[in-house]
Write a protein that holds these residues in place. Structure first.
Motif, short mmCIF file in Angstrom:
data_model
loop_
_atom_site.label_atom_id
_atom_site.label_comp_id
_atom_site.label_asym_id
_atom_site.label_seq_id
_atom_site.Cartn_x
_atom_site.Cartn_y
_atom_site.Cartn_z
N UNK A 214 0.85 -1.20 0.00
CA UNK A 214 0.00 0.00 0.00
C UNK A 214 0.88 1.25 0.00
N UNK A 215 0.62 2.16 -0.91
CA UNK A 215 1.41 3.39 -1.00
C UNK A 215 0.68 4.59 -0.41
N UNK A 216 -0.62 4.53 -0.38
CA UNK A 216 -1.39 5.66 0.16
C UNK A 216 -1.42 5.65 1.67
N UNK A 217 -1.96 6.71 2.24
CA UNK A 217 -2.03 6.85 3.69
C UNK A 217 -3.44 6.63 4.21
N UNK A 218 -4.30 6.07 3.38
CA UNK A 218 -5.69 5.87 3.79
C UNK A 218 -5.80 4.71 4.77
#
Length: 239
Positions: A214-218
């Protein structure tokens, strides 16, 4: 004109128990029907409100819109409905990659995965006995005809994995990143249930756990199983 008993019979095929009893399933919409007619699937009957849709096809029965509505499993029927026999069971050939589904329950997810197997040249799809029926109307719609080109087998996946001599990979949140994995020419990719992932019994038979980082911060917990399958098959085919 179709008789009431025929309409009721076809309507009942929207349910799994009747499909399994009669070894028949319903396909709706011109694209899906044409794809299946061009395949090895044996047709039982074709019903349409517009005979112009299949001008060169024999045995097409003209029906009214109200009759189609009574047969259909859709809120807005797409002018044509066909009933096909279940395909003859084919032997599982393990000469390439095989996708194994461990209790995938959503019809749309299964349909999309079947379509992905077709796209990426995966001929064999092994489903656990609790995976949703591949002839579920929603599954069929999602396959867009790919159901006729992928060999789908329902079996005890634990037994299958114990017997296979190919390396077994499984999708996990805590697995090694897929982008650093060097995949062999042949193998097995296991995808788990939407809510619970891969079962403990199946997990014990998996040699390599892989993950999509996962690259996003969600706060997203995980990817949809069909989306994850698409990413993993793309990496496998990239070599």
């Amino acid at each position: 004109m179709v008789v009431k008993s025929q309409i009721k019979f076809i309507k009942n095929l929207q349910q799994k128990k009747y499909r399994n009893e009669h070894k028949l399933f319903v396909a709706e919409g011109i694209k899906l029907v044409r794809e299946l007619l061009a395949s090895d699937f044996e047709v039982y009957g074709i019903y349409t409100t517009d005979l112009g849709l299949l001008q060169d096809t024999e045995g097409v029965e003209h029906i009214s819109e109200s009759e189609l509505q009574k047969m259909s499993g859709l809120k807005s029927p797409n002018k044509i409905l066909a009933v096909f026999h279940f395909p003859t069971e084919r032997e599982l050939k393990v000469t390439d990659w095989v996708v194994v589904l461990d209790d995938v329950r959503d019809p749309g997810n299964l349909g999309t995965i079947i379509r992905l197997c077709d796209w990426f040249g995966i001929d064999q799809l092994v489903c656990s006995l609790n995976t949703v029926d591949c002839f579920n109307p929603k599954t069929l719609q999602a396959t867009m005809g790919s159901v006729s080109r992928v060999n789908i087998i329902y079996t005890d996946v634990v037994r299958f994995l114990k017997r296979t001599e190919m390396p077994v990979y499984g999708a996990f949140m805590d697995g090694n990143t897929v982008y650093k994995e060097e995949f062999p020419k042949n193998g097995v990719l296991v995808m788990g249930n939407e809510a619970n992932g891969v079962s403990a019994e199946v997990e014990a038979l998996i040699a390599k756990k892989i993950a999509i980082p996962q690259f996003g911060k969600s706060n997203t917990e995980s990817l949809n199983v069909a989306t994850a399958t698409a990413i993993l098959l793309n990496e496998i085919r990239r070599g």
